[in-house]
Design a protein around this motif. Structure first.
Motif, PDB file in Angstrom:
ATOM      1  N   THR A 117      -2.368 -10.779   4.004  1.00 21.49           N
ATOM      2  CA  THR A 117      -2.665 -10.049   5.236  1.00 21.49           C
ATOM      3  C   THR A 117      -1.944 -10.654   6.432  1.00 21.49           C
ATOM      4  N   ALA A 118      -1.869 -11.959   6.497  1.00 19.72           N
ATOM      5  CA  ALA A 118      -1.236 -12.616   7.634  1.00 19.72           C
ATOM      6  C   ALA A 118       0.283 -12.445   7.637  1.00 19.72           C
ATOM      7  N   PHE A 119       0.896 -12.475   6.457  1.00 23.38           N
ATOM      8  CA  PHE A 119       2.362 -12.494   6.411  1.00 23.38           C
ATOM      9  C   PHE A 119       3.000 -11.191   5.936  1.00 23.38           C
ATOM     10  N   LEU A 120       2.235 -10.344   5.271  1.00 21.63           N
ATOM     11  CA  LEU A 120       2.742  -9.043   4.827  1.00 21.63           C
ATOM     12  C   LEU A 120       1.694  -7.965   5.129  1.00 21.63           C
ATOM     13  N   PRO A 121       1.351  -7.801   6.413  1.00 19.98           N
ATOM     14  CA  PRO A 121       0.233  -6.916   6.748  1.00 19.98           C
ATOM     15  C   PRO A 121       0.467  -5.457   6.350  1.00 19.98           C
ATOM     16  N   ARG A 122       1.661  -4.957   6.488  1.00 19.19           N
ATOM     17  CA  ARG A 122       1.937  -3.560   6.123  1.00 19.19           C
ATOM     18  C   ARG A 122       1.753  -3.373   4.617  1.00 19.19           C
ATOM     19  N   SER A 123       2.230  -4.321   3.833  1.00 17.87           N
ATOM     20  CA  SER A 123       2.067  -4.252   2.385  1.00 17.87           C
ATOM     21  C   SER A 123       0.584  -4.271   2.007  1.00 17.87           C
ATOM     22  N   PHE A 124      -0.186  -5.128   2.637  1.00 18.75           N
ATOM     23  CA  PHE A 124      -1.618  -5.184   2.340  1.00 18.75           C
ATOM     24  C   PHE A 124      -2.264  -3.833   2.635  1.00 18.75           C
ATOM     25  N   TYR A 125      -1.949  -3.282   3.790  1.00 25.14           N
ATOM     26  CA  TYR A 125      -2.540  -2.009   4.203  1.00 25.14           C
ATOM     27  C   TYR A 125      -2.166  -0.876   3.249  1.00 25.14           C
ATOM     28  N   GLU A 126      -0.921  -0.838   2.832  1.00 34.43           N
ATOM     29  CA  GLU A 126      -0.443   0.272   2.000  1.00 34.43           C
ATOM     30  C   GLU A 126      -0.701   0.075   0.506  1.00 34.43           C
ATOM     31  N   ASP A 127      -0.759  -1.168   0.039  1.00 34.56           N
ATOM     32  CA  ASP A 127      -0.804  -1.425  -1.398  1.00 34.56           C
ATOM     33  C   ASP A 127      -2.184  -1.750  -1.965  1.00 34.56           C
ATOM     34  N   VAL A 128      -3.133  -2.135  -1.124  1.00 39.41           N
ATOM     35  CA  VAL A 128      -4.476  -2.421  -1.619  1.00 39.41           C
ATOM     36  C   VAL A 128      -5.264  -1.114  -1.580  1.00 39.41           C
ATOM     37  N   PRO A 129      -5.755  -0.669  -2.723  1.00 38.46           N
ATOM     38  CA  PRO A 129      -6.490   0.596  -2.751  1.00 38.46           C
ATOM     39  C   PRO A 129      -7.666   0.581  -1.775  1.00 38.46           C
ATOM     40  N   THR A 130      -7.844   1.656  -1.087  1.00 37.99           N
ATOM     41  CA  THR A 130      -8.924   1.947  -0.134  1.00 37.99           C
ATOM     42  C   THR A 130      -8.722   1.360   1.259  1.00 37.99           C
ATOM     43  N   VAL A 131      -7.805   0.397   1.444  1.00 41.58           N
ATOM     44  CA  VAL A 131      -7.620  -0.169   2.786  1.00 41.58           C
ATOM     45  C   VAL A 131      -7.117   0.911   3.744  1.00 41.58           C
ATOM     46  N   ASP A 132      -6.253   1.778   3.262  1.00 40.47           N
ATOM     47  CA  ASP A 132      -5.700   2.815   4.127  1.00 40.47           C
ATOM     48  C   ASP A 132      -6.634   4.010   4.324  1.00 40.47           C
ATOM     49  N   LEU A 133      -7.850   3.940   3.805  1.00 48.47           N
ATOM     50  CA  LEU A 133      -8.811   5.027   4.001  1.00 48.47           C
ATOM     51  C   LEU A 133      -9.358   5.064   5.427  1.00 48.47           C
ATOM     52  N   THR A 134      -9.174   3.989   6.171  1.00 48.84           N
ATOM     53  CA  THR A 134      -9.657   3.933   7.556  1.00 48.84           C
ATOM     54  C   THR A 134      -8.492   3.631   8.495  1.00 48.84           C
ATOM     55  N   PRO A 135      -7.639   4.645   8.733  1.00 48.74           N
ATOM     56  CA  PRO A 135      -6.484   4.437   9.609  1.00 48.74           C
ATOM     57  C   PRO A 135      -6.934   4.283  11.064  1.00 48.74           C
ATOM     58  N   PRO A 136      -6.057   3.915  11.952  1.00 48.20           N
ATOM     59  CA  PRO A 136      -4.630   3.690  11.770  1.00 48.20           C
ATOM     60  C   PRO A 136      -4.325   2.227  11.456  1.00 48.20           C
ATOM     61  N   PHE A 137      -3.120   1.972  10.966  1.00 47.43           N
ATOM     62  CA  PHE A 137      -2.638   0.625  10.711  1.00 47.43           C
ATOM     63  C   PHE A 137      -2.432  -0.083  12.047  1.00 47.43           C
ATOM     64  N   SER A 138      -2.844  -1.340  12.127  1.00 50.30           N
ATOM     65  CA  SER A 138      -2.596  -2.172  13.305  1.00 50.30           C
ATOM     66  C   SER A 138      -2.084  -3.517  12.815  1.00 50.30           C
ATOM     67  N   GLU A 139      -0.803  -3.780  13.042  1.00 53.10           N
ATOM     68  CA  GLU A 139      -0.220  -5.047  12.596  1.00 53.10           C
ATOM     69  C   GLU A 139      -0.939  -6.224  13.239  1.00 53.10           C
ATOM     70  N   HIS A 140      -1.234  -6.104  14.532  1.00 56.73           N
ATOM     71  CA  HIS A 140      -1.907  -7.192  15.235  1.00 56.73           C
ATOM     72  C   HIS A 140      -3.257  -7.496  14.586  1.00 56.73           C
ATOM     73  N   LEU A 141      -4.060  -6.457  14.378  1.00 52.88           N
ATOM     74  CA  LEU A 141      -5.378  -6.661  13.774  1.00 52.88           C
ATOM     75  C   LEU A 141      -5.255  -7.226  12.363  1.00 52.88           C
ATOM     76  N   MET A 142      -4.333  -6.697  11.562  1.00 53.34           N
ATOM     77  CA  MET A 142      -4.175  -7.184  10.187  1.00 53.34           C
ATOM     78  C   MET A 142      -3.775  -8.661  10.175  1.00 53.34           C
ATOM     79  N   ARG A 143      -2.861  -9.063  11.052  1.00 48.20           N
ATOM     80  CA  ARG A 143      -2.453 -10.471  11.093  1.00 48.20           C
ATOM     81  C   ARG A 143      -3.598 -11.367  11.571  1.00 48.20           C
ATOM     82  N   ASP A 144      -4.372 -10.882  12.541  1.00 43.41           N
ATOM     83  CA  ASP A 144      -5.531 -11.646  13.009  1.00 43.41           C
ATOM     84  C   ASP A 144      -6.556 -11.828  11.887  1.00 43.41           C
ATOM     85  N   VAL A 145      -6.830 -10.760  11.157  1.00 42.26           N
ATOM     86  CA  VAL A 145      -7.763 -10.843  10.031  1.00 42.26           C
ATOM     87  C   VAL A 145      -7.219 -11.819   8.984  1.00 42.26           C
ATOM     88  N   GLY A 146      -5.918 -11.766   8.745  1.00 42.44           N
ATOM     89  CA  GLY A 146      -5.303 -12.709   7.803  1.00 42.44           C
ATOM     90  C   GLY A 146      -5.504 -14.150   8.230  1.00 42.44           C
TER      91      GLY A 146
END
Length: 160
Positions: free
Chosen positions: A23-52
């Motif tokens: 999540t910290a280093f490949l946030p777009r991949s995590f969002y797109e490749d982990v099933p169900t993560v993309d069920l609650t859009p939109p993607f936010s790189e900042h938020l994904m990196r912070d969560v990572g």
């Protein structure tokens, strides 16, 4: 019991290391490749990196708890993990409308397991006889091996 406790902590830490690094280093991949993560859009790189980053902090705490198995460290690491896992489970249970039945079943089962396992590990921690931090009082409140004053009189008796 300490073997089971350590194994559970290692399992939780390993999952957090993988998810945190991903999540910290490949946030777009995590969002797109982990099933169900993309069920609650939109993607936010900042938020994904912070969560990572936060997930990596949790991985560090769980790893330290698994290495040292000191009672307070284990309890704090497991409670920190539950502070994330329980609301995460509640959120997913309330937002299954776009998931397939299989996705919903797997998601809820995994998230429920992420709550049940640390609760079980906390129960084991109570019975495992883990060492306490230096200088901490024993559970009974009487001086014990963890207390530097155990068995020694540090002052003279009262003149009464």
């Amino acid at each position: 019991m300490t073997t089971m406790l350590r194994a559970g902590l290692v399992l939780l830490a390993a999952v957090e290391w993988v998810l945190g690094l991903w999540t910290a280093f490949l946030p777009r991949s995590f969002y797109e490749d982990v099933p169900t993560v993309d069920l609650t859009p939109p993607f936010s790189e900042h938020l994904m990196r912070d969560v990572g980053g936060a997930t990596l902090g949790l991985a560090i705490a769980l790893t330290a708890a698994a290495i040292w198995l000191e009672r307070r460290l284990v309890v704090v690491a497991l409670l920190a993990y539950l502070a994330f896992a329980l609301p995460h489970l509640v959120f997913h249970v309330a937002h299954l409308e776009h998931a397939t039945p299989l996705e919903a079943t797997v998601l809820v089962a995994l998230q429920a397991g992420a709550v049940v396992l640390p609760l079980a590990l906390l129960a084991i921690t109570r019975r495992a006889g883990l060492p306490r931090a230096p200088g901490s009082p024993p559970a009974s409140g009487s001086p014990g091996p963890a207390s530097p004053a155990a068995g020694r009189r540090t002052s003279s008796p009262s003149p009464r």
